[in-house]
Design a protein around this motif. Structure first.
Motif, short mmCIF file in Angstrom:
data_model
loop_
_atom_site.label_atom_id
_atom_site.label_comp_id
_atom_site.label_asym_id
_atom_site.label_seq_id
_atom_site.Cartn_x
_atom_site.Cartn_y
_atom_site.Cartn_z
N PRO A 89 -33.68 15.53 20.48
CA PRO A 89 -33.28 16.41 21.58
C PRO A 89 -32.21 15.77 22.45
CG PRO A 89 -35.68 16.13 21.48
CD PRO A 89 -35.08 15.10 20.59
N ALA A 90 -31.31 16.59 22.95
CA ALA A 90 -30.23 16.06 23.79
C ALA A 90 -30.75 15.41 25.06
CB ALA A 90 -29.25 17.18 24.13
N GLY A 109 -28.44 24.11 17.33
CA GLY A 109 -28.85 25.38 16.73
C GLY A 109 -27.96 25.89 15.63
N ARG A 110 -26.86 25.17 15.30
CA ARG A 110 -25.92 25.63 14.27
C ARG A 110 -25.97 24.70 13.05
NH1 ARG A 110 -22.95 25.77 18.96
NH2 ARG A 110 -21.79 23.89 18.35
N ASP A 111 -25.93 25.31 11.88
CA ASP A 111 -25.97 24.55 10.63
C ASP A 111 -24.61 23.88 10.42
OD1 ASP A 111 -26.07 23.62 8.02
OD2 ASP A 111 -27.05 25.42 7.22
N ILE A 112 -24.59 22.54 10.37
CA ILE A 112 -23.34 21.80 10.15
C ILE A 112 -23.39 21.02 8.84
CG2 ILE A 112 -22.86 21.63 12.63
CD1 ILE A 112 -23.70 18.63 12.41
N MET A 162 -32.44 24.76 19.75
CA MET A 162 -32.54 23.67 20.72
C MET A 162 -31.24 22.87 20.75
SD MET A 162 -34.84 20.79 18.75
CE MET A 162 -34.56 19.62 20.06
N HIS A 163 -30.97 22.21 21.85
CA HIS A 163 -29.79 21.37 21.95
C HIS A 163 -30.13 19.97 21.45
CE1 HIS A 163 -27.29 24.29 23.99
NE2 HIS A 163 -28.30 24.57 24.78
N GLY A 164 -29.24 19.40 20.70
CA GLY A 164 -29.46 18.11 20.09
C GLY A 164 -29.05 18.18 18.64
N ILE A 165 -29.60 17.29 17.83
CA ILE A 165 -29.27 17.28 16.40
C ILE A 165 -30.55 17.09 15.60
CG2 ILE A 165 -28.81 14.77 16.29
CD1 ILE A 165 -26.30 15.59 14.54
N GLU A 166 -30.61 17.72 14.43
CA GLU A 166 -31.84 17.75 13.64
C GLU A 166 -31.55 17.60 12.15
OE1 GLU A 166 -34.52 21.14 14.57
OE2 GLU A 166 -32.85 21.80 15.81
#
Length: 224
Positions: free
Chosen positions: A27-28, A64-67, A1-5
């Motif tokens: 969510p974005a 969707g990417r681990d940062i 999903m777009h956004g940050i989690e």
């Protein structure tokens, strides 16, 4: 999903655990509000998302990417802007210099907060608390960040300026996450985009859902 989690996130300050394995998504397409009284974990969530405090367990995911392992300066360079509740401006620089660090053209900020126009030559450290919040938010807007995290955005502002600020935050083309002690009335049934609420108590999530679903009986931190 777009956004940050955050996923199963734990944060420790020394021997004390501030976040107890929480999972939440911003969510974005929505405006996300973290609710709770001081000490509930709201600020720690923002810091974990921004990378200014490390996770002791769990992950931070953006689009969707681990940062999780990316330091704060890399997250900032990739379009994440964190506005803390204190020390959010460069106090030794003038208002104009603060704005110019974010963008050469500061007209959009001055259109939003015309109160700053006569203060351009003043050092930021001499401004009132509300004026400093306006300046900090102006820098966030001018930066064109795609993720904006703000701790108590309207602290020190007059009611009319606060209303204008929430309208601004709802209008931004960005993933916006706010930390608040109470849910601002305009965000409960606002005409803008959907508002998602995560209520925290003692480092745990006790409610997640749309703002319209949050009743005063469910959260004593929401206005009557």
């Amino acid at each position: 999903m777009h956004g940050i989690e955050l996923r199963d996130a734990r944060v420790h300050y020394g021997p004390l655990e501030a976040l107890h394995g929480i999972t939440l998504a911003a969510p974005a397409a929505a405006l996300t509000v973290l609710l709770g009284r001081n000490g509930a974990g709201r600020t720690t969530v923002l810091r974990a998302l921004a990378g200014t405090v490390p996770l002791s367990a769990g992950t931070v995911v953006r689009d969707g990417r681990d940062i999780t392992r990316r330091p704060a300066h890399e997250r900032a360079a990739q379009g994440l802007c964190f506005v803390p509740d204190r020390a959010a401006v460069f106090s030794s620089l003038t208002v104009a210099e603060n704005l110019n660090l974010a963008a050469r053209d500061n007209a959009p900020a001055l259109d939003t907060y015309p109160e700053l126009r006569p203060l351009l030559s003043h050092r930021a450290g001499t401004l009132s608390g509300g004026e400093q919040r306006m300046l900090a938010l102006s820098r966030a807007v001018l930066s064109k960040a795609t993720v904006i995290l703000v701790d108590e955005p309207t602290q020190g502002m007059s009611p009319s300026t606060a209303t204008r600020t929430y309208a601004l935050l709802q209008s931004l083309d960005a993933c916006v996450v706010l930390a608040e002690q109470r849910l601002p009335p305009g965000l409960r049934k606002g005409a803008g985009r959907t508002t998602i609420v995560h209520e925290l108590r003692r480092g745990e999530i006790v409610f997640s859902g749309e703002a319209a679903e949050l009743s005063p009986a469910r959260s004593r931190y929401a206005p009557e």
